[in-house]
Design a protein around this motif. Structure first.
Motif, mmCIF file in Angstrom:
data_model
loop_
_atom_site.group_PDB
_atom_site.id
_atom_site.type_symbol
_atom_site.label_atom_id
_atom_site.label_comp_id
_atom_site.label_asym_id
_atom_site.label_seq_id
_atom_site.Cartn_x
_atom_site.Cartn_y
_atom_site.Cartn_z
ATOM 1 N N ALA A 41 12.397 3.885 -2.384
ATOM 2 C CA ALA A 41 11.868 2.536 -2.172
ATOM 3 C C ALA A 41 12.550 1.831 -1.006
ATOM 4 C CB ALA A 41 12.043 1.714 -3.453
ATOM 5 N N TYR A 66 1.064 -0.141 1.772
ATOM 6 C CA TYR A 66 2.164 -0.771 1.054
ATOM 7 C C TYR A 66 1.993 -0.372 -0.409
ATOM 8 C CZ TYR A 66 2.855 -3.429 5.290
ATOM 9 O OH TYR A 66 3.094 -3.775 6.588
ATOM 10 N N ILE A 67 2.988 0.249 -0.981
ATOM 11 C CA ILE A 67 2.897 0.733 -2.361
ATOM 12 C C ILE A 67 3.864 -0.073 -3.221
ATOM 13 C CG2 ILE A 67 3.180 2.722 -3.904
ATOM 14 C CD1 ILE A 67 2.560 4.519 -1.452
ATOM 15 N N ARG A 94 2.768 6.333 2.100
ATOM 16 C CA ARG A 94 3.570 5.158 2.465
ATOM 17 C C ARG A 94 3.447 4.785 3.935
ATOM 18 N NH1 ARG A 94 9.633 6.256 1.243
ATOM 19 N NH2 ARG A 94 9.717 4.078 1.789
ATOM 20 N N ILE A 126 3.737 9.337 -2.858
ATOM 21 C CA ILE A 126 4.276 8.116 -2.242
ATOM 22 C C ILE A 126 4.671 8.396 -0.794
ATOM 23 C CG2 ILE A 126 6.189 6.453 -2.291
ATOM 24 C CD1 ILE A 126 6.089 6.808 -5.428
ATOM 25 N N GLN A 127 5.343 9.518 -0.571
ATOM 26 C CA GLN A 127 5.764 9.880 0.793
ATOM 27 C C GLN A 127 4.545 10.065 1.709
ATOM 28 O OE1 GLN A 127 8.613 9.154 1.321
ATOM 29 N NE2 GLN A 127 10.194 10.364 0.325
ATOM 30 N N ILE A 170 5.298 -0.550 -7.081
ATOM 31 C CA ILE A 170 5.444 0.150 -8.361
ATOM 32 C C ILE A 170 6.183 -0.772 -9.318
ATOM 33 C CG2 ILE A 170 6.441 2.173 -9.510
ATOM 34 C CD1 ILE A 170 6.358 3.543 -6.692
ATOM 35 N N VAL A 187 7.548 0.634 0.405
ATOM 36 C CA VAL A 187 7.489 0.866 -1.039
ATOM 37 C C VAL A 187 8.333 -0.210 -1.705
ATOM 38 C CG1 VAL A 187 8.005 2.479 -2.911
ATOM 39 C CG2 VAL A 187 7.162 3.352 -0.711
#
Length: 179
Positions: free
Chosen positions: A154, A138-139, A134, A130-131, A141, A8
């Motif tokens: 992150a 690949y996130i 992930r 996100i959890q 933000i 992240v």
């Protein structure tokens, strides 16, 4: 050593370059044969953006789901756009596997305090999402005012800090540089 788990990445701060950095990740990933999805939470599809024009040519999926930072729109219109944007992201990720997911201006959206947003874009739901994703994705933000909860989860946080900007000299947004 290669890295198999997603990461992240957060680009935040008041300086210019947050979206530009994220779009660079999408280009780099696409060049490596990865599949990227870019969802812009505030930008409106009513406007033309240089990145959208080239991403269409490169085959990078990019969607503007917002109605812009405009005071002419009502809180209810913004709330509807946010609800729709968040639903769109969840739906896309359930349907398809992306290597890179860019949630552009999500921080801005989560930081809105002029009207309630918790019911249309719940922070805890964003964190859970996100959890969940992930491990494979690949996130990235972007946006000012990243929530501490987003910063904590992150793997990378970069803060863009303005030192000098031509806006201050009265130069407006430049085509090809800002949009």
């Amino acid at each position: 050593m290669s890295h198999s788990k997603g990461l992240v990445l957060v680009y935040t701060g008041d300086g210019k370059g947050k979206t530009t950095a994220a779009l660079g990740v999408a280009i780099r990933a696409t060049g490596r044969g990865m599949k990227a999805l870019v969802v812009q939470f505030i930008k409106s599809p009513q406007r033309t953006y240089g990145e959208k024009m080239i991403f269409d040519k490169l085959g990078i999926e990019m969607y503007q789901t917002g109605i812009g930072f405009t005071w002419t729109k009502t809180p209810e219109e913004h709330r509807k756009a946010l609800r729709s944007a968040w639903g769109f992201v969840k739906e896309k990720l359930e349907q398809e596997v992306y290597d890179v997911l860019i949630l552009d201006e999500l921080n801005n959206a989560l930081a809105i305090d002029r009207f309630p947003t918790e019911d249309v874009l719940p922070l805890q739901e964003v964190i859970d999402f996100i959890q969940k994703y992930r491990k494979d994705t690949y996130i990235v933000i972007t946006g000012r005012s990243a929530k501490k909860e987003i910063i904590e989860l992150a793997d990378l946080v970069t803060e863009m800090k303005p030192i000098k900007h031509y806006y201050d000299e009265g130069i407006p947004a430049v085509k090809g540089i800002e949009f």
